[in-house]
Each structure stands twice: as structure tokens, then as C-alpha cells.
Motif scaffolding. Structure first.
Motif, short mmCIF file in Angstrom:
data_model
loop_
_atom_site.label_atom_id
_atom_site.label_comp_id
_atom_site.label_asym_id
_atom_site.label_seq_id
_atom_site.Cartn_x
_atom_site.Cartn_y
_atom_site.Cartn_z
N ARG A 184 42.20 42.32 31.55
CA ARG A 184 40.86 41.72 31.49
C ARG A 184 39.78 42.80 31.68
O ARG A 184 38.77 42.83 30.96
N ILE A 185 39.99 43.68 32.64
CA ILE A 185 39.01 44.72 32.96
C ILE A 185 38.79 45.69 31.80
O ILE A 185 37.66 46.08 31.50
N MET B 273 37.76 48.99 40.15
CA MET B 273 37.22 48.65 38.83
C MET B 273 36.77 49.91 38.10
O MET B 273 37.01 50.07 36.91
N ILE C 17 37.68 38.55 39.30
CA ILE C 17 38.94 39.29 39.10
C ILE C 17 39.95 38.86 40.16
O ILE C 17 41.14 38.65 39.86
N ALA D 161 45.00 41.17 35.37
CA ALA D 161 43.63 41.51 35.76
C ALA D 161 43.18 42.82 35.11
O ALA D 161 42.03 42.94 34.65
#
Length: 533
Positions: A149-150, A215, A250, A146
Motif C-alpha cells: 500500500r505504501i 514510512m 496503515i 501494508a
């Protein structure tokens, strides 16, 4: 004339004699059938053959010889199933013991939203050094998927922890299906097996990502490092991503990574299925995660029912393990607060109070039990059908996995996830991982012992103020009515906690993926009063 008169009588006698012999023969055969009902006839050849998997064959070329291993001698006659032997206590009561909680129409829903896009152009490479045991590493790997990806990173296959208490030399591909991991995440994150040659000697930014981060932290503080570096190395992977308040896509990605992409290596999956099939031959079974191993007892400082010499040995291990920060621990205080794993003896009392009959097959999902047979005697006297990897499979079959704690733990995970009932004696990393996976698969029955409440009852038994029987059974059953894995939302932080303690008090994401990855099916019969809380 007399001879003619006697002929019919002689013929009748012969017919009667034949009829009597036939009846006796039928009765004899019936007696044999009665002694060996079909459900008890050993028939291991088919269930014990490993399933044919095209992918598995492509990888290994031809099936290993151990796929055709004969049944071990001690399993040549299957124990009678619990369903049959439990008739004395009532079929309906026995059925309740195995019945899973109602799933209330919740099903997995980890697919991305319509707005989800394929990974954008990578800004650099993310190296990950995982830490801890198998299940701690698994959660960390899924979080790093994750994170990649962020921050728009290419994820390099993570490095497993080789320096932990278990000293396991396994690489990622020894424990997990590396090719499947890369393929399954192709639409989410680009994953490569190693850094490109031109970056092998490039300067790397080594970073301890902040625990339970949002995030914003990754998009601002970490992503800004791409301006100076092409490679970022995460020094640790455990608990580096918040449990809650993250975008739905997410959260769903974390579930796809954990329950779909990160599957075990083919040889581990195949061996795990073999063990499950052998347990299934005994009828429904309990997987008991008996966390009564040396490392757990040393770390927690729990010495109840141990000898002074054993307590001293555990204390020395704790003092000599540098990364275990707390050295002085009051064992009695720990136990009273419910912070200690149940002892094997206590587990036996607990299972009896719940109503499980003595012929219940139990799989011991654990490493070497501290004290061995001495500490297992009480539990075995109550439940003689105690099985384990070592009892279900030969030394030759287990040899490829020996001396690799992560691979052996993976086998226990498979048998535990597939069990009819899962009971952990302590809420450690494996217990949490298995509970979450069982929730995702349809809320399979998982009984979580209330150790704090149980210890008070066990102490009363030791003091002679309470006896085992109906009263104890009623108390234990009542305490655990709502601790059997039924659907509920993930628990938030404990009221009044602040800072890191607030995050630490939350229920971990992988323990309960509801509501993020479990959705309720539309049904006209759903009653609004059943809303999940």
C-alpha cells in the motif's frame, strides 16, 4: 356376610400393593437418572459435525466424508466437566479461574478513516519470500500488505518458507484462503496470484528491506526503485515494518490483513472447529502452548532436567544449523534470566499453584514434545485430561495435514484462540500471535507466566526450602494478577536502548493492537480513573 365383609379389605390390600410397587419403580428410575445426569450423557453427533458453510461447499463441491467421522473410542464417554467436578474447591473460586479480564469497553476498530481511498494505479509488482514458522510468516505477510500500500505496488501472493527447520512444502493456498485474501483486500491493495506472463522473465530487484522501517524508508528508498524495475522482490518478510509511529490507516490495515483477510484455508478452519467442539464437550478448557519441542530447546540452549545425552543431542543440532548464530549457551544462565520455556513438570506446578483442579481439560498446542511420555509424566500425573490433535481426531482425519508443520500449527492456533484460557510456556511467535488475536477479539483470558520469578520459586522447591501449598499458591497468584490479558497500551522501547536494540525491545505490533485497532466505546459510566496506561 363374612365374605362380603372381607371383600373391601382384599381390595384395599391390592391397592396398597400396587402403590408400593409404583413407589419402588419410581425410586429405581430416579436412581438411574441420578447416576447419569444429562450433562454427562455422551451426545457427540451434533457438536462434532462440521458447520455447514456455503462457501466451503462451493469450493470443495461436496462435504468430505471425514465431516461425519464418528467420535474416537477414547472419547465415547465425555469426562465430567470442570464446573461439576470443581464444586469441592468452591464454585465461586472455580468461576474466577475461568473469568476473562474486564475488557473496559474496548472493541475492534480497524475500519479505515473517511479520507482513505481505494488503491491508486500500481507502479509495479511486489514479490515476497516469507521466512520462519507459521506465525512469523503470518506477521510478515500482513506487514507486506501494508508495504504494498505504501509503495503503490500490486502484491503477488507471497511464497511460503520451504527451507526453514520444518521443511514444509505447503504453498500459500494450502494454508490460507487465497481467494478470500484477494477479495478482502480489494479496497486496500491489488493482489494477484502470480506475475503477468510478460514479466515472468523480467529483471527483478532483490532487496532485503531494513528491519523495523518507517514510512519514509519505503516511500523514498524503496519506491524510488520503480524508476528502474517493474518487479521488486522482498528477500525476507519478518519485522520489516516499524511497530509504532505509522499513520493510523496503515496500522488499521495491518489489523484488517491479520484478523480479517488472512484466514486459514477452508479445510483447516473446518478441522479446527471440529477440534474446538470436541474440547468444549469437556467443559471450559485451557490451551497450553507447551513449547518443549526439539527445535526450541536446541535453539535456546535450555537443558534443565534433561539427561547428558539429550543435552548433547540438542547442542549438535544447534551447531549444525547454520542460520542459528549463537552456538555456545549457558543453560543455567538462560533459565535464571527467564529465557527458557517452562518444562512440563514446571507447568504442572504452576497450574496447581494458580488453583486449577486436576480434572481441568488441557489442550496441548505443540508439536512433538521432546522426550515424549518421559518428560510429560509429571504433568500428566497432575492433569490426566491432556488432549491434543492426535487424541481428539483419528489418523484418517489428520492424514491430509500430516508432514505439513504449518498446517498442523494452524490447527493449534485455532484451538488456542478459541480456548477459555490460553497459557504459553514460552513467549515465542505463536504465543505472541495468539495473545494479540485474543486481545483483538475482546481480551480473552491469557495468562503469561513470569518465568524469571517462577524459576526462583521452583528452585526453592527443589532445594527443599519451600513446599507446594498455600504459601506457594499465594505467591504465584500475586505475581500473575496483572498478567492475564487485560487491556493496556502496547509497550514501547526499553529506556536507554539505542539503534536496532531499541526497536527489538519494543512490544511487537501483533502482540497488542491497542491503541491502533481497539477503541473504547462511548459510555456515560466510564470513569476517568480507568484510563489505560
Amino acid at each position: 356376610m363374612k365374605r362380603r365383609r372381607w371383600r373391601p379389605l382384599a381390595l384395599l390390600r391390592k391397592l396398597l400393593t400396587c402403590a408400593i410397587c409404583a413407589i419402588a419403580l419410581v425410586a429405581l428410575l430416579s436412581a438411574h437418572v441420578h447416576v447419569f445426569p444429562s450433562s454427562q450423557v455422551p451426545n457427540f453427533s451434533d457438536p462434532y459435525k462440521l458447520p455447514t458453510q456455503r462457501e466451503f461447499k462451493q469450493r470443495l463441491g461436496t462435504e468430505r466424508s471425514w465431516t461425519q467421522e464418528l467420535t474416537p473410542p477414547h472419547l465415547s464417554k465425555a469426562p465430567s466437566s470442570s464446573r461439576q467436578l470443581g464444586r469441592a474447591s468452591g464454585i465461586s473460586e472455580l468461576f474466577k479461574l475461568w473469568k476473562p479480564p474486564p475488557n473496559r469497553d474496548f472493541v475492534p476498530c480497524a475500519m479505515p478513516s473517511p479520507n482513505y481511498t481505494s488503491p491508486v494505479e500500481s507502479r509495479g509488482y511486489l514479490l515476497v519470500h516469507t521466512n520462519g514458522g507459521l506465525n512469523q510468516m503470518r506477521a510478515g505477510i500482513c506487514d507486506m500488505v501494508a508495504v504494498a500500500r505504501i509503495i503503490n505496488a500490486t502484491l503477488v501472493i507471497p511464497e511460503l518458507d520451504k527451507r526453514s527447520f520444518w521443511q514444509d512444502s505447503s504453498n500459500f493456498s494450502d494454508v490460507f484462503d487465497e481467494d478470500h485474501f484477494i477479495y478482502a483486500l480489494a479496497n486496500d491493495v491489488k493482489v494477484v496470484k502470480k506475475l503477468p506472463k510478460e514479466l515472468a522473465t523480467a529483471t527483478r530487484a532483490v532487496k532485503h528491506f531494513r528491519s523495523w522501517s518507517s514510512m519514509d524508508y519505503y516511500q523514498e528508498e524503496i519506491a524510488s526503485m520503480w524508476e528502474d524495475y517493474q518487479v521488486i522482490r522482498a528477500a525476507k518478510s519478518d519485522s520489516r515494518l516499524a511497530n509504532n509511529n505509522l499513520p493510523p490507516d496503515i496500522q488499521k490495515l495491518r489489523c484488517r490483513a491479520c484478523y480479517e483477510a488472512l484466514r486459514f484455508a477452508p479445510q483447516i478452519e473446518a478441522m479446527g472447529k471440529l477440534l474446538v467442539n470436541r474440547m468444549r464437550s469437556n467443559g471450559p478448557y485451557i490451551a497450553l502452548h507447551l513449547r518443549y519441542e526439539k527445535d526450541m530447546l536446541a535453539f535456546s540452549g535450555c537443558t534443565h532436567d534433561l539427561s547428558p545425552d539429550e543435552a548433547d543431542e540438542l547442542r549438535m543440532i544447534r551447531e549444525n544449523t547454520a542460520h542459528w548464530k549463537i552456538k555456545e549457551i549457558d543453560s543455567s544462565e538462560q533459565r535464571a534470566k527467564g529465557y527458557c520455556p517452562l518444562t512440563p513438570k514446571e507447568v504442572g506446578i504452576f497450574l496447581s499453584a494458580l488453583g486449577y483442579p486436576s480434572n481441568t481439560p488441557i489442550y496441548i498446542a505443540a508439536g512433538e514434545i521432546y522426550g515424549g511420555d518421559l518428560h510429560m509424566a509429571d504433568l500428566r500425573s497432575r492433569y490426566p485430561i491432556l488432549m491434543s490433535k492426535e487424541k481428539l481426531a483419528s489418523v484418517e482425519l489428520l492424514e491430509p495435514f500430516m508432514d505439513h508443520a504449518s498446517q498442523l500449527a494452524a490447527l493449534d492456533c485455532i484451538v488456542s484462540v478459541e480456548s477459555d484460557v490460553f497459557i504459553p510456556s514460552y513467549s515465542g511467535n505463536m504465543a505472541r500471535a495468539v495473545e494479540g488475536h485474543r486481545r483483538f477479539l475482546g481480551h480473552r483470558k491469557t495468562i503469561s507466566p513470569d518465568r524469571k520469578a517462577l524459576v526462583r520459586l521452583f528452585d526453592k522447591i527443589e532445594q527443599g526450602t519451600m513446599k507446594e501449598g498455600k504459601n506457594l499458591s499465594n505467591r504465584v497468584i500475586e505475581i500473575h494478577k496483572k498478567r492475564q490479558g487485560s487491556p493496556r497500551k502496547r509497550k514501547g522501547p526499553i529506556s536507554g536502548t539505542k539503534g536496532m536494540d531499541r526497536f527489538r525491545s519494543e512490544e511487537a505490533f501483533y502482540v497488542n493492537p491497542l491503541p491502533d485497532c481497539l477503541c473504547r466505546m462511548e459510555s456515560p459510566n466510564i470513569n476517568a480513573s480507568h484510563d489505560i496506561k
